[in-house]
Design a protein around this motif. Structure first.
Motif, PDB file in Angstrom:
ATOM      1  N   TYR A  63     -38.953  -7.002   0.894  1.00 28.57           N
ATOM      2  CA  TYR A  63     -37.709  -7.031   0.119  1.00 28.57           C
ATOM      3  C   TYR A  63     -37.066  -5.646   0.110  1.00 28.57           C
ATOM      4  O   TYR A  63     -37.721  -4.659   0.433  1.00 28.57           O
ATOM      5  CB  TYR A  63     -37.990  -7.443  -1.328  1.00 28.57           C
ATOM      6  CG  TYR A  63     -38.609  -8.799  -1.478  1.00 28.57           C
ATOM      7  CD1 TYR A  63     -37.814  -9.943  -1.458  1.00 28.57           C
ATOM      8  CD2 TYR A  63     -39.975  -8.952  -1.633  1.00 28.57           C
ATOM      9  CE1 TYR A  63     -38.372 -11.200  -1.587  1.00 28.57           C
ATOM     10  CE2 TYR A  63     -40.546 -10.213  -1.759  1.00 28.57           C
ATOM     11  CZ  TYR A  63     -39.735 -11.325  -1.744  1.00 28.57           C
ATOM     12  OH  TYR A  63     -40.298 -12.565  -1.870  1.00 28.57           O
ATOM     13  N   ARG A  64     -35.802  -5.591  -0.311  1.00 32.35           N
ATOM     14  CA  ARG A  64     -35.162  -4.285  -0.516  1.00 32.35           C
ATOM     15  C   ARG A  64     -34.672  -4.221  -1.954  1.00 32.35           C
ATOM     16  O   ARG A  64     -33.970  -5.122  -2.406  1.00 32.35           O
ATOM     17  CB  ARG A  64     -33.963  -4.125   0.418  1.00 32.35           C
ATOM     18  CG  ARG A  64     -34.379  -4.005   1.861  1.00 32.35           C
ATOM     19  CD  ARG A  64     -33.330  -3.337   2.695  1.00 32.35           C
ATOM     20  NE  ARG A  64     -32.029  -3.995   2.587  1.00 32.35           N
ATOM     21  CZ  ARG A  64     -31.209  -4.136   3.622  1.00 32.35           C
ATOM     22  NH1 ARG A  64     -31.557  -3.704   4.798  1.00 32.35           N
ATOM     23  NH2 ARG A  64     -30.030  -4.722   3.460  1.00 32.35           N
ATOM     24  N   ARG A  95     -30.337  -4.368  -8.133  1.00 35.18           N
ATOM     25  CA  ARG A  95     -30.434  -5.677  -7.491  1.00 35.18           C
ATOM     26  C   ARG A  95     -31.573  -5.662  -6.473  1.00 35.18           C
ATOM     27  O   ARG A  95     -32.027  -4.604  -6.050  1.00 35.18           O
ATOM     28  CB  ARG A  95     -29.125  -6.047  -6.800  1.00 35.18           C
ATOM     29  CG  ARG A  95     -28.785  -5.154  -5.624  1.00 35.18           C
ATOM     30  CD  ARG A  95     -27.423  -5.501  -5.046  1.00 35.18           C
ATOM     31  NE  ARG A  95     -27.230  -4.897  -3.732  1.00 35.18           N
ATOM     32  CZ  ARG A  95     -26.925  -3.620  -3.528  1.00 35.18           C
ATOM     33  NH1 ARG A  95     -26.833  -2.800  -4.558  1.00 35.18           N
ATOM     34  NH2 ARG A  95     -26.752  -3.152  -2.298  1.00 35.18           N
ATOM     35  N   GLU A 133     -32.699  -7.493  -2.706  1.00 41.82           N
ATOM     36  CA  GLU A 133     -32.257  -8.337  -1.598  1.00 41.82           C
ATOM     37  C   GLU A 133     -33.478  -8.879  -0.872  1.00 41.82           C
ATOM     38  O   GLU A 133     -34.479  -8.187  -0.741  1.00 41.82           O
ATOM     39  CB  GLU A 133     -31.410  -7.519  -0.609  1.00 41.82           C
ATOM     40  CG  GLU A 133     -30.097  -7.062  -1.190  1.00 41.82           C
ATOM     41  CD  GLU A 133     -29.277  -6.282  -0.177  1.00 41.82           C
ATOM     42  OE1 GLU A 133     -29.819  -5.939   0.890  1.00 41.82           O
ATOM     43  OE2 GLU A 133     -28.102  -6.017  -0.470  1.00 41.82           O
ATOM     44  N   GLU A 134     -33.363 -10.133  -0.409  1.00 43.56           N
ATOM     45  CA  GLU A 134     -34.480 -10.686   0.346  1.00 43.56           C
ATOM     46  C   GLU A 134     -33.995 -11.213   1.689  1.00 43.56           C
ATOM     47  O   GLU A 134     -32.831 -11.548   1.852  1.00 43.56           O
ATOM     48  CB  GLU A 134     -35.190 -11.775  -0.449  1.00 43.56           C
ATOM     49  CG  GLU A 134     -34.353 -12.988  -0.770  1.00 43.56           C
ATOM     50  CD  GLU A 134     -35.175 -14.059  -1.466  1.00 43.56           C
ATOM     51  OE1 GLU A 134     -36.388 -14.132  -1.215  1.00 43.56           O
ATOM     52  OE2 GLU A 134     -34.597 -14.818  -2.248  1.00 43.56           O
ATOM     53  N   TYR A 156     -33.150 -13.627   4.700  1.00 51.13           N
ATOM     54  CA  TYR A 156     -32.806 -15.039   4.853  1.00 51.13           C
ATOM     55  C   TYR A 156     -32.983 -15.448   6.310  1.00 51.13           C
ATOM     56  O   TYR A 156     -32.912 -14.608   7.208  1.00 51.13           O
ATOM     57  CB  TYR A 156     -31.360 -15.289   4.430  1.00 51.13           C
ATOM     58  CG  TYR A 156     -31.239 -15.772   3.005  1.00 51.13           C
ATOM     59  CD1 TYR A 156     -30.881 -17.087   2.733  1.00 51.13           C
ATOM     60  CD2 TYR A 156     -31.513 -14.927   1.934  1.00 51.13           C
ATOM     61  CE1 TYR A 156     -30.783 -17.546   1.426  1.00 51.13           C
ATOM     62  CE2 TYR A 156     -31.421 -15.379   0.625  1.00 51.13           C
ATOM     63  CZ  TYR A 156     -31.055 -16.699   0.382  1.00 51.13           C
ATOM     64  OH  TYR A 156     -30.975 -17.165  -0.899  1.00 51.13           O
ATOM     65  N   MET A 202     -30.290  -9.781   5.210  1.00 51.87           N
ATOM     66  CA  MET A 202     -30.718  -9.724   3.805  1.00 51.87           C
ATOM     67  C   MET A 202     -29.598 -10.226   2.899  1.00 51.87           C
ATOM     68  O   MET A 202     -28.418  -9.986   3.170  1.00 51.87           O
ATOM     69  CB  MET A 202     -31.044  -8.279   3.405  1.00 51.87           C
ATOM     70  CG  MET A 202     -31.987  -7.561   4.334  1.00 51.87           C
ATOM     71  SD  MET A 202     -33.670  -8.177   4.249  1.00 51.87           S
ATOM     72  CE  MET A 202     -34.331  -7.260   2.894  1.00 51.87           C
ATOM     73  N   ARG A 203     -29.988 -10.911   1.795  1.00 56.98           N
ATOM     74  CA  ARG A 203     -28.992 -11.325   0.814  1.00 56.98           C
ATOM     75  C   ARG A 203     -29.524 -11.037  -0.584  1.00 56.98           C
ATOM     76  O   ARG A 203     -30.723 -11.151  -0.813  1.00 56.98           O
ATOM     77  CB  ARG A 203     -28.734 -12.835   0.932  1.00 56.98           C
ATOM     78  CG  ARG A 203     -28.150 -13.218   2.266  1.00 56.98           C
ATOM     79  CD  ARG A 203     -27.798 -14.686   2.300  1.00 56.98           C
ATOM     80  NE  ARG A 203     -27.290 -15.072   3.617  1.00 56.98           N
ATOM     81  CZ  ARG A 203     -26.941 -16.301   3.924  1.00 56.98           C
ATOM     82  NH1 ARG A 203     -27.036 -17.264   3.023  1.00 56.98           N
ATOM     83  NH2 ARG A 203     -26.492 -16.585   5.128  1.00 56.98           N
ATOM     84  N   PRO A 204     -28.626 -10.687  -1.527  1.00 59.32           N
ATOM     85  CA  PRO A 204     -29.086 -10.395  -2.897  1.00 59.32           C
ATOM     86  C   PRO A 204     -29.681 -11.639  -3.548  1.00 59.32           C
ATOM     87  O   PRO A 204     -29.265 -12.766  -3.259  1.00 59.32           O
ATOM     88  CB  PRO A 204     -27.814  -9.973  -3.633  1.00 59.32           C
ATOM     89  CG  PRO A 204     -26.740  -9.861  -2.633  1.00 59.32           C
ATOM     90  CD  PRO A 204     -27.180 -10.499  -1.365  1.00 59.32           C
ATOM     91  N   SER A 205     -30.629 -11.440  -4.435  1.00 56.99           N
ATOM     92  CA  SER A 205     -31.336 -12.567  -5.009  1.00 56.99           C
ATOM     93  C   SER A 205     -31.954 -12.146  -6.343  1.00 56.99           C
ATOM     94  O   SER A 205     -32.274 -10.977  -6.537  1.00 56.99           O
ATOM     95  CB  SER A 205     -32.417 -12.973  -4.008  1.00 56.99           C
ATOM     96  OG  SER A 205     -33.298 -13.860  -4.593  1.00 56.99           O
ATOM     97  N   HIS A 250     -38.590 -16.124  -7.342  1.00 50.29           N
ATOM     98  CA  HIS A 250     -37.235 -16.260  -7.830  1.00 50.29           C
ATOM     99  C   HIS A 250     -37.271 -16.571  -9.326  1.00 50.29           C
ATOM    100  O   HIS A 250     -38.108 -17.339  -9.789  1.00 50.29           O
ATOM    101  CB  HIS A 250     -36.530 -17.381  -7.070  1.00 50.29           C
ATOM    102  CG  HIS A 250     -35.065 -17.362  -7.256  1.00 50.29           C
ATOM    103  ND1 HIS A 250     -34.419 -18.173  -8.135  1.00 50.29           N
ATOM    104  CD2 HIS A 250     -34.107 -16.601  -6.681  1.00 50.29           C
ATOM    105  CE1 HIS A 250     -33.119 -17.921  -8.099  1.00 50.29           C
ATOM    106  NE2 HIS A 250     -32.906 -16.977  -7.219  1.00 50.29           N
TER     107      HIS A 250
END
Length: 601
Positions: free
Chosen positions: A374-375, A402, A404-405, A407, A480-483, A505
């Motif tokens: 993750y970031r 935030r 990000e993971e 996808y 990567m997308r925020p999550s 999550h």
């Protein structure tokens, strides 16, 4: 050695178990490349593990000679892995060829993975020769499958070659097609050397053997060469072609495939996809498509006995010589002692490494729950990226801006009856559907965007279950997308067990925490004292189970009389239990670490 127009370079594209390795065996038999004495099934799969599981893990290459219409041809077969974890290696092997045999099992039809490797081949402008394999099986369905292949490729009905690698039907037609349809390599022998590395294998006596395909120029024995991506130079101690054994040559020219030995001891210096060139007169353009292979899945690997730590390190280093895509760094855990945080290409890769450690090095290891990379970004300094490969690296939630993971885009091909089940599984796993196409009235292709973390656990098993085995699955990363992620910690006897922490999550945290507690309650043996098992997010407890103490009936010897006599004995017992609980520590059995993966069973 004939001129370039007599060389054919090809690979075989097929799903796991569609008969790729058997077809390779037949081609070797038919061209007389194998003597009776060397013959065995799945000749190119050299690892025992590959044989048993029936999967190809490493790429291999072999050269055959075949006389056709009175002319000698040299055929280079580059065998590739079929599994999605190794798609980068597959793409490099494909880039080294001019043609591909697309093998489809007449009983099983086209699978998702075959399609994604086919697209790779089409992007590289390969000539595709469709082969319908296993036509001898009673369950084969040749007409329908041939129609599907024709639809997929837009070729003619006559182009599809019916064959059976097991019985040898159609092998001569395949060889003829390889020579007639696949174009000869283009390349200029007079230019400076430009060769593509598509594989390497570690030989304990001679260092790393590099397998390459020469695009332009030629490589000679004793030449001073350079690898472009690493920038290092070497002498070519030996070059040669790959029959079943290696045959040294003075030089290998444009269009041909061969091996190179330079005495390199470290497998990480030879990168698949790198370009080899002459160090005095280097080529100006490196071959496009090179990338460093990035691990997708991380897990801790610990020795069962802490004294074996050094031995495990030695084993991992030896494994890395054979498999440069394995990365590891030392880490320690309060629950498990010293071990390594390892990065893998995917879940299959993890299983293979674990199995090879046990087989080839006799190491019994504990693997913690796998997770992805993750970031995280802090509020104080929103530009600074914190890479989180281990749940304990996640910064304090109060200062977190935030997370990000990664996808992926997942492609699933299944029968139309199971579309509902597959969709609800993917939506459960936080996937969003992006496309749905009917390939035929019976078969549907579904595309989802979903978090990689969700497929790491048990996705594949559950997909097979909801579709009764009729679903094939393939994926590639899309960034990567925020999550909204939180870390769930597990406390045993109010001590956190770091090896059981998981990043999940926020919406699933409660149910996962509850399931983990219930699962651990079943698995941890009862002690002399009560053990609370708690799941917590930060300081907040979200779930609790208690493992009841084993008790001895201390009141058995009191017969009749006043209740206070019994009460006194029970109080005394309770005091003892309380003291025990303060000093007691709880052993966690090995199954508990793995069982957390299978929460849905």
């Amino acid at each position: 050695m004939g001129s370039m127009k007599h060389i054919r370079n090809f690979c075989i594209i097929a799903h796991i178990d569609h008969g790729k390795s058997t077809l390779a065996d037949r081609l070797l038999d038919f061209t007389g490349s194998v003597s009776e004495r060397e013959r065995q099934d799945q000749l190119l799969d050299s690892m025992d593990l590959e044989r048993e599981r029936g999967i190809t893990i490493k790429s291999h290459a072999v050269q055959m000679e075949y006389t056709y219409k009175g002319e000698e041809y040299v055929l280079n077969l580059i065998d590739t892995p079929g599994h999605v974890d190794f798609s980068y290696e597959v793409s490099r092997s494909i880039a080294a060829c001019e043609g591909a045999l697309l093998v489809v099992d007449a009983a099983q039809n086209i699978q998702a993975q075959t399609i994604s490797n086919l697209y790779l081949a089409l992007e590289n402008d390969l000539e595709i020769i469709p082969i319908l394999n296993k036509v001898d099986l009673p369950s084969a369905n040749p007409e329908e499958v041939t129609d599907d292949i024709v639809d997929l490729l837009g070729c003619d009905y006559e182009d599809v070659i019916p064959a059976s690698a097991k019985t040898g039907i159609g092998i001569d037609a395949i060889l003829e097609a390889i020579i007639e349809r696949i174009p000869a390599p283009k390349g200029n022998e007079d230019e400076s050397l430009q060769a593509l590395i598509f594989d390497s294998v570690y030989n304990p006596f001679r260092g790393v053997e590099t397998y390459f395909r020469v695009i332009n120029g030629s490589i000679k024995k004793g030449q001073h060469i350079k690898f472009i991506a690493t920038g290092k130079s070497y002498f070519a101690d030996e070059v040669g072609t790959l029959k079943l054994s290696q045959i040294p040559r003075e030089k290998i020219s444009a269009g041909d495939v061969g091996y190179l030995i330079t005495g390199i001891k470290d497998a990480r210096e030879v990168k698949v996809g790198d370009t080899i060139t002459d160090s005095k007169n280097p080529t100006t353009n490196a071959i496009a498509g090179f990338e460093d292979v990035k691990p997708m899945v991380f897990a801790g690997i610990y020795p069962v006995d802490t004294d074996d730590y050094e031995e495990l390190r030695a084993s991992m280093e030896k494994l890395q010589l054979n498999d440069a895509s394995l990365v590891f760094t030392p880490e320690s855990s309060a629950a498990l002692g010293f071990g390594f945080r390892c990065g893998f290409l995917g879940m299959l890769h993890l299983e293979i490494i674990q199995e090879r450690l046990e087989r080839e090095f006799d190491m019994t290891v504990i693997t913690t729950v796998p997770n992805v990379s993750y970031r995280a970004f802090n509020k104080k300094d929103p530009d600074q990226v914190i890479v989180v490969n281990n749940p304990s690296d996640l910064p304090d939630p109060s200062g977190l801006d935030r997370v990000e993971e990664p996808y992926i885009k997942a492609t699933i091909i299944t029968k139309s009856d199971f579309v509902g089940n597959v969709m609800s599984l993917c939506i459960d796993k936080r996937g969003t559907i992006t496309n749905q196409t009917y390939l035929t009235p019976e078969r549907v292709e579904l595309t989802f965007d979903m978090p990689l973390a969700e497929i790491v656990f048990d996705f594949y098993d559950r997909l097979k279950t909801v579709s009764r085995g009729y679903a094939s699955f393939d994926y590639h990363p899309i960034g990567m997308r925020p999550s909204k992620l939180v870390r769930v910690d597990i406390l045993l006897n109010s001590q956190p067990v770091d090896a059981l922490s998981a990043l999940v999550h926020a919406d699933n945290a409660y149910s996962i925490g509850k399931k983990m507690c219930e699962k651990l309650k079943e698995l941890i043996p009862r002690q002399q004292f009560d053990i609370p098992i708690q799941a917590a997010i930060g300081a907040k407890i979200i779930s609790r189970e208690t493992i009841k103490a084993l008790r001895k009936d201390v009141t058995a010897k009191c017969y009749g009389g006043d209740i206070s006599r019994k009460r006194k004995l029970l109080e005394k017992q309770k005091k003892g239990k309380k003291r025990m609980r303060q000093v007691g520590n709880v052993e966690i059995p090995q199954q508990a670490f793995m069982a957390v993966l299978k929460l849905n069973d």
